[in-house]
Write an enzyme that holds these catalytic residues in place. Structure first.
Site, PDB file in Angstrom:
ATOM      1  N   SER A   1       0.839  -1.193   0.000  1.00  0.00           N
ATOM      2  CA  SER A   1       0.000   0.000   0.000  1.00  0.00           C
ATOM      3  C   SER A   1       0.874   1.244   0.000  1.00  0.00           C
ATOM      4  O   SER A   1       2.079   1.178   0.212  1.00  0.00           O
ATOM      5  CB  SER A   1      -0.900  -0.002   1.242  1.00  0.00           C
ATOM      6  N   LYS A   2       0.233   2.332  -0.210  1.00  0.00           N
ATOM      7  CA  LYS A   2       0.884   3.632  -0.245  1.00  0.00           C
ATOM      8  C   LYS A   2       1.707   3.885   1.017  1.00  0.00           C
ATOM      9  O   LYS A   2       2.832   4.369   0.959  1.00  0.00           O
ATOM     10  CB  LYS A   2      -0.250   4.657  -0.372  1.00  0.00           C
ATOM     11  N   ARG A   3       1.146   3.501   2.135  1.00  0.00           N
ATOM     12  CA  ARG A   3       1.818   3.702   3.426  1.00  0.00           C
ATOM     13  C   ARG A   3       3.176   3.004   3.506  1.00  0.00           C
ATOM     14  O   ARG A   3       4.114   3.512   4.096  1.00  0.00           O
ATOM     15  CB  ARG A   3       0.935   3.188   4.561  1.00  0.00           C
TER      16      ARG A   3
ATOM     17  N   SER B   1       3.115  12.049  -2.808  1.00  0.00           N
ATOM     18  CA  SER B   1       3.673  10.700  -2.726  1.00  0.00           C
ATOM     19  C   SER B   1       4.763  10.569  -3.771  1.00  0.00           C
ATOM     20  O   SER B   1       4.615  11.048  -4.890  1.00  0.00           O
ATOM     21  CB  SER B   1       2.584   9.661  -3.000  1.00  0.00           C
TER      22      SER B   1
END
Length: 509
Positions: A266-268, A290
């Site tokens: 995921s992005k995290r 991001s």
RNA sequence: GGUCCCUUCGUCUAGGGGUUAGGACGCAAGAUUUUCAUUCUUGAAACAGGGGUUCGAUUCCCCUAGGGACUACCA
């Protein structure tokens, strides 16, 4: 068989940036199309107006362009099966869902969200699994439980409704998947999915997807594994429409998992572990930034290469492929079944491989930019020489500076450990001699410099290794860097003498 | 919870009824290098467990365990 006419599609939703999992799906579709002389289609699946994010479509296009995944038919490219954006195909879906209604494969449902929530809560309290399915549909307000007149009345009076698929009772649906083989589901475990939403009058993914794939004559559906659970629904829809004989073949790709811990990437994870999860840098409408592969210094070839090998391999020991080689060798049969953990370390290694494979003049333009930021300029000739000297030591172009700054500026400090170890008695005196020898040199080539220095070391009866390291300390400030005399040759006589003088002032005791 | 999918070194993977289970990343050691890095060589490192089938199973089947996805009027 539709085999002679390969048509695949990448069908993202414009709900944000394209994730690298999505990029890989696009890549595999592209590769499969190229391999088979087929068409690679881009369809925008924007049937959820509530999740629409402005700029996503442009982001998707720019990402694919950066990766070099050329689209044959799509929103911008056009093509004989347009429009390629689902929000522009409303009428088509409406027309097809009516076929399902007429044939008894679908029905109207008038249940409100509140009623549905209440039903879910009730089931949960009793620890039972709730589903709007063959076992419960008769307890809800729909065209199955209402008589025809009442149904019509509600529709005519504008009562909100959805259209649900009427999943048949208790039989096995088998579907074949190119990477997984045969997958079997019992229809009793499947629910009556909403095909048409009341909220925005648009179809859901399931309906739009099947209708479009059929109409666009898609031969192979290559998508992420998260879609596997809805495969039986999709197969049932093809049957309901009577399109089973031309149904595309399916290939569900393994997921890309996070480098450590559980779950899919995921992005995290990227934020936390310091690697991009998006092809391009993305700024959300809220202003959150991001990182992207492009901005982090990855070459698109490297990204394609690493993505290709995350879930597929040719069965040989080759690891480096350009797009064309990938397209030649790719096959769905060799796609892996299990999820692949993303390895940031190996991702960097791939970039390193592409960096060292590039010629110095391919890199020089990029390096000039970094140099300009640092406030320096130089000729391409010198820069290419420097690049050649240090590129093997780095993974990214922007790291070249970290390995070559001493070509442009004098060290601001001296590594204390090296000072302790190398700046022994007699070194200061040697440096003064060294300085005068250098100032007399007409031939400022590395070879001559090395020869004269060696002679001086011998003459003064000094320890070779010690002096060499001391000179290096003077020139770069520590114990690192490429060949010492090449550095001295490159920075020139004046600068070299200046650095010796500066070091003597600080280190002389 | 339910449904479905998956399981070879830490990671990506090759292999496939009888192999010293191969490669790559990373890691370690040695060599080369005046330094650091590169490079080269070497090393440590895996068939989740249990039952079958079989002369023989890491490979085929079943079970268990673990992991994952899905379980919305999202895709």
């Amino acid at each position: 068989m539709a085999n002679s006419n390969i048509r695949v599609r990448f069908a993202p939703s414009p709900t944000g940036p394209l994730h690298i999992g999505g990029a890989r799906t696009a890549l595999y579709n592209y590769l499969f199309a190229k391999k088979n002389n087929g068409k690679f289609i881009l369809r925008i699946e924007d049937t959820d107006s509530t999740r629409f994010v402005d700029g996503s479509e442009e982001y998707i296009y720019e990402s694919l362009r950066w990766l070099g995944l050329n689209i044959d038919e799509g929103v911008l490219e056009g093509g004989p099966f347009g429009p390629y954006k689902q929000s522009q195909r409303k009428d088509i879906y409406f027309q097809y869902v009516n076929i399902l209604l007429e044939r008894g494969w679908a029905y109207y449902a008038f249940d409100t969200n509140e009623e549905l929530d209440a039903a879910r809560a009730l089931y949960e309290a009793e620890k039972r699994n709730f589903a709007y399915d063959t076992s419960t549909r008769l307890s809800f307000v729909n065209s199955l439980t209402l008589d025809e007149k009442e149904t019509q009345k509600r529709i005519n009076s504008g009562t909100p409704y959805v259209i649900r698929f009427k999943m048949p009772e208790n039989f096995e649906v088998t579907a074949s998947d190119i990477v997984r083989g045969t997958v079997t589901f019992n229809t009793n475990t499947l629910d009556d999915k909403v095909l048409f939403k009341s909220a925005d009058g648009l179809p859901t993914y399931h309906l739009a997807n099947i209708v479009d794939d059929h109409l666009m004559e898609i031969s192979h559906v290559i998508r992420g594994e998260e879609w596997l659970p809805s495969l039986p629904l999709h197969v049932m829809l093809y049957r309901a429409f009577g399109w089973e004989s031309t149904m595309p073949q399916f290939a569900h790709l393994p997921l890309i998992l996070k480098p450590s811990g559980k779950g899919k990437l995921s992005k995290r994870d990227g934020d936390r572990e310091g690697f991009p999860v998006f092809p391009l840098q993305y700024t959300s409408p809220q202003g959150e930034v991001s990182s992207g592969y492009r901005e982090s210094g990855y070459f698109p070839e490297a990204v394609n290469n690493l993505l290709a090998l995350l879930g597929w391999n040719p069965g040989t020991e080759q690891e480096l492929f350009n797009l064309e080689e990938l397209a030649n060798q790719f096959s769905l049969e060799r796609v892996n079944k299990s999820g692949a953990r993303f390895d940031p370390e190996k991702a960097r290694w791939f970039n390193h491989q592409y960096l060292i494979a590039k010629s110095n003049d391919e890199i020089v333009l990029d390096f000039k930019k970094t140099l300009k930021e640092k406030g320096y300029t130089s000729t391409s000739e010198i820069l290419e020489k420097i690049i050649g000297l240090v590129k093997e030591r780095v993974n990214f172009t922007h790291e070249i500076w970290d390995q070559s700054w001493f070509f442009f500026e004098a060290p601001k400090s001296y590594d204390n450990y090296v000072v302790q170890k190398r700046w022994k008695d007699g070194v200061s005196g040697f440096m003064e001699e060294f300085s005068s020898v250098l100032s007399n040199q007409q031939d400022w080539s590395a070879a001559n410099l090395k020869e004269k220095t060696s002679a001086l070391i011998t003459e003064k009866n000094q320890n070779f290794g010690n002096i060499m390291n001391a000179i290096r300390l003077v020139i770069v400030g520590g114990s690192f860097g490429p060949d010492l005399f090449t550095i001295i040759e490159t920075i020139g006589k004046n600068e070299t003498l200046k650095r010796i003088k500066a070091a003597l002032e600080i280190l002389k005791n």
